[in-house]
Design a protein around this motif. Structure first.
Motif, PDB file in Angstrom:
ATOM      1  N   ASN A 213       0.819  -1.208   0.000  1.00 49.57           N
ATOM      2  CA  ASN A 213       0.000   0.000   0.000  1.00 49.57           C
ATOM      3  C   ASN A 213       0.851   1.255   0.000  1.00 49.57           C
ATOM      4  N   ASP A 214       2.002   1.208   0.677  1.00 46.95           N
ATOM      5  CA  ASP A 214       2.894   2.362   0.702  1.00 46.95           C
ATOM      6  C   ASP A 214       3.384   2.686  -0.700  1.00 46.95           C
ATOM      7  N   LEU A 215       3.825   1.657  -1.446  1.00 51.16           N
ATOM      8  CA  LEU A 215       4.279   1.881  -2.824  1.00 51.16           C
ATOM      9  C   LEU A 215       3.112   2.322  -3.702  1.00 51.16           C
ATOM     10  N   PHE A 216       1.996   1.644  -3.576  1.00 50.08           N
ATOM     11  CA  PHE A 216       0.858   1.929  -4.445  1.00 50.08           C
ATOM     12  C   PHE A 216       0.330   3.334  -4.224  1.00 50.08           C
ATOM     13  N   ASP A 217       0.401   3.810  -2.980  1.00 46.37           N
ATOM     14  CA  ASP A 217      -0.073   5.143  -2.659  1.00 46.37           C
ATOM     15  C   ASP A 217       0.748   6.225  -3.351  1.00 46.37           C
ATOM     16  N   ARG A 218       1.980   5.870  -3.783  1.00 45.47           N
ATOM     17  CA  ARG A 218       2.868   6.843  -4.430  1.00 45.47           C
ATOM     18  C   ARG A 218       2.817   6.784  -5.961  1.00 45.47           C
ATOM     19  N   LEU A 219       2.170   5.773  -6.513  1.00 40.72           N
ATOM     20  CA  LEU A 219       2.180   5.603  -7.966  1.00 40.72           C
ATOM     21  C   LEU A 219       1.474   6.748  -8.694  1.00 40.72           C
ATOM     22  N   ASP A 220       0.483   7.349  -8.063  1.00 34.85           N
ATOM     23  CA  ASP A 220      -0.220   8.469  -8.693  1.00 34.85           C
ATOM     24  C   ASP A 220       0.690   9.661  -8.931  1.00 34.85           C
ATOM     25  N   LYS A 221       1.823   9.692  -8.265  1.00 35.47           N
ATOM     26  CA  LYS A 221       2.779  10.786  -8.431  1.00 35.47           C
ATOM     27  C   LYS A 221       3.728  10.521  -9.599  1.00 35.47           C
ATOM     28  N   GLY A 222       3.492   9.443 -10.340  1.00 36.78           N
ATOM     29  CA  GLY A 222       4.284   9.147 -11.528  1.00 36.78           C
ATOM     30  C   GLY A 222       5.562   8.379 -11.263  1.00 36.78           C
ATOM     31  N   VAL A 223       5.770   7.938 -10.011  1.00 35.38           N
ATOM     32  CA  VAL A 223       7.006   7.210  -9.719  1.00 35.38           C
ATOM     33  C   VAL A 223       6.974   5.845 -10.413  1.00 35.38           C
ATOM     34  N   THR A 224       8.152   5.321 -10.724  1.00 34.89           N
ATOM     35  CA  THR A 224       8.217   3.998 -11.330  1.00 34.89           C
ATOM     36  C   THR A 224       8.401   2.940 -10.250  1.00 34.89           C
ATOM     37  N   PRO A 225       7.593   1.867 -10.286  1.00 34.61           N
ATOM     38  CA  PRO A 225       7.737   0.791  -9.310  1.00 34.61           C
ATOM     39  C   PRO A 225       8.798  -0.225  -9.705  1.00 34.61           C
ATOM     40  N   VAL A 226       9.396  -0.058 -10.894  1.00 35.71           N
ATOM     41  CA  VAL A 226      10.314  -1.072 -11.424  1.00 35.71           C
ATOM     42  C   VAL A 226      11.499  -1.359 -10.495  1.00 35.71           C
ATOM     43  N   PRO A 227      12.229  -0.336  -9.983  1.00 29.70           N
ATOM     44  CA  PRO A 227      13.340  -0.657  -9.075  1.00 29.70           C
ATOM     45  C   PRO A 227      12.888  -1.451  -7.849  1.00 29.70           C
ATOM     46  N   ALA A 228      11.711  -1.117  -7.309  1.00 27.72           N
ATOM     47  CA  ALA A 228      11.198  -1.856  -6.153  1.00 27.72           C
ATOM     48  C   ALA A 228      10.887  -3.300  -6.528  1.00 27.72           C
ATOM     49  N   ILE A 229      10.359  -3.507  -7.731  1.00 27.62           N
ATOM     50  CA  ILE A 229      10.063  -4.867  -8.195  1.00 27.62           C
ATOM     51  C   ILE A 229      11.358  -5.657  -8.360  1.00 27.62           C
ATOM     52  N   LEU A 230      12.390  -5.021  -8.928  1.00 32.84           N
ATOM     53  CA  LEU A 230      13.675  -5.701  -9.111  1.00 32.84           C
ATOM     54  C   LEU A 230      14.320  -6.040  -7.766  1.00 32.84           C
ATOM     55  N   VAL A 231      14.263  -5.102  -6.832  1.00 34.97           N
ATOM     56  CA  VAL A 231      14.833  -5.361  -5.503  1.00 34.97           C
ATOM     57  C   VAL A 231      14.138  -6.545  -4.852  1.00 34.97           C
ATOM     58  N   GLU A 232      12.819  -6.603  -4.962  1.00 33.39           N
ATOM     59  CA  GLU A 232      12.077  -7.726  -4.381  1.00 33.39           C
ATOM     60  C   GLU A 232      12.439  -9.031  -5.089  1.00 33.39           C
ATOM     61  N   THR A 233      12.655  -8.969  -6.404  1.00 34.90           N
ATOM     62  CA  THR A 233      13.074 -10.156  -7.154  1.00 34.90           C
ATOM     63  C   THR A 233      14.427 -10.653  -6.669  1.00 34.90           C
ATOM     64  N   PHE A 234      15.392  -9.735  -6.565  1.00 30.29           N
ATOM     65  CA  PHE A 234      16.724 -10.115  -6.091  1.00 30.29           C
ATOM     66  C   PHE A 234      16.666 -10.651  -4.662  1.00 30.29           C
ATOM     67  N   ARG A 235      15.892  -9.977  -3.797  1.00 33.20           N
ATOM     68  CA  ARG A 235      15.801 -10.403  -2.407  1.00 33.20           C
ATOM     69  C   ARG A 235      15.210 -11.817  -2.310  1.00 33.20           C
ATOM     70  N   SER A 236      14.161 -12.071  -3.108  1.00 38.03           N
ATOM     71  CA  SER A 236      13.522 -13.389  -3.087  1.00 38.03           C
ATOM     72  C   SER A 236      14.469 -14.484  -3.576  1.00 38.03           C
ATOM     73  N   LEU A 237      15.215 -14.185  -4.646  1.00 37.82           N
ATOM     74  CA  LEU A 237      16.151 -15.172  -5.178  1.00 37.82           C
ATOM     75  C   LEU A 237      17.287 -15.439  -4.191  1.00 37.82           C
ATOM     76  N   ASN A 238      17.758 -14.386  -3.518  1.00 39.66           N
ATOM     77  CA  ASN A 238      18.798 -14.587  -2.509  1.00 39.66           C
ATOM     78  C   ASN A 238      18.264 -15.412  -1.333  1.00 39.66           C
ATOM     79  N   GLU A 239      17.000 -15.215  -0.984  1.00 38.54           N
ATOM     80  CA  GLU A 239      16.387 -16.013   0.078  1.00 38.54           C
ATOM     81  C   GLU A 239      16.350 -17.482  -0.322  1.00 38.54           C
ATOM     82  N   CYS A 240      16.025 -17.735  -1.598  1.00 35.80           N
ATOM     83  CA  CYS A 240      16.008 -19.126  -2.093  1.00 35.80           C
ATOM     84  C   CYS A 240      17.387 -19.757  -1.972  1.00 35.80           C
TER      85      CYS A 240
END
Length: 240
Positions: A213-240
């Motif tokens: 919700n924190d990220l989604f609440d900021r999307l209306d301001k035109g921010v890109t969620p891509v870096p956050a998505i990539l960070v979550e991808t890397f974090r998940s793969l490192n957890e694996c």
């Protein structure tokens, strides 16, 4: 309408060509003589949220509402149709190199990058130079949900749950809101929130976490969620 929108954004093939050219010109980032140490076996849970309800709601919408979604969220919807190959996913995880945060195949390293993910998402509202960062003084989960849903404090407070170490809201509550909300714009927003919470940043089955919700609440301001998505991808793969 869908084709009209997609014709106005950059083709994925252009980004793929750029990526391949850059790889050929600059070479791999692996240090000379580096030998990757990969696990012989990786245990991964492939449990996923059911996306059938999201698909059924989308099918019931008319072209006008669908176009409103595309103009706001780009190709986000297509994540609902991605078929996850469990065997392929486990095989890829075997080649994930946490030391370099990339996939290592022999002497070649590959990784998802911002440009590729931006092209896949394909949203005209995203400003690629305006990345999402968590604000120092963030609103409470209650206030963020009120902003996103435009529902009363009493309605939101009654539906917030504690799940593990974080707060969340049941997907069922959001689904009921999408079906009954009088504001079409809010139906689209909550529908997109469901995709972000159930597919991209899934933490607890059947729930949407407060961090989403924190990220989604900021999307209306035109921010890109891509870096956050990539960070979550890397974090998940490192957890694996």
């Amino acid at each position: 309408m869908e084709k009209w929108f997609l014709d106005k954004v950059e083709d994925n093939a252009a980004v793929q060509t750029w990526s391949q050219t850059t790889q050929q010109e600059k070479g791999d980032s692996l240090a000379k003589g580096y030998v990757s140490e990969l696990w012989d076996f990786t245990r991964i849970s492939m449990t996923q949220n059911s996306l059938q309800e999201l698909k059924e709601m989308w099918d019931q919408w008319d072209d006008e509402i669908k176009q409103l979604f595309y103009s706001s969220c780009g190709d986000l919807l297509f994540l609902l149709d991605v078929k996850v190959d469990k065997h392929l996913f486990r095989a890829l995880a075997q080649f994930w190199n946490p030391a370099y945060s990339c996939f290592t195949f022999g002497s070649v390293d590959l990784m998802p990058i911002v440009e590729e993910c931006t092209a896949l998402l394909r949203c005209s509202k995203i400003q690629v130079d305006k990345a999402y960062t968590r604000a120092a003084n963030v609103l409470t989960f209650l206030k963020k949900l009120m902003n996103i849903t435009r529902m009363s404090e009493q309605w939101v407070a009654a539906r917030i749950k504690q799940k593990g170490d974080s707060k969340c809201i049941l997907w069922k509550n959001l689904k009921d809101l999408i079906l009954a909300h009088p504001d079409v714009r809010k139906r689209v927003d909550v529908f997109a929130l469901g995709i972000y919470g159930l597919v991209i940043f899934s933490k607890a089955l059947g729930h949407v976490d407060e961090a989403v919700n924190d990220l989604f609440d900021r999307l209306d301001k035109g921010v890109t969620p891509v870096p956050a998505i990539l960070v979550e991808t890397f974090r998940s793969l490192n957890e694996c």
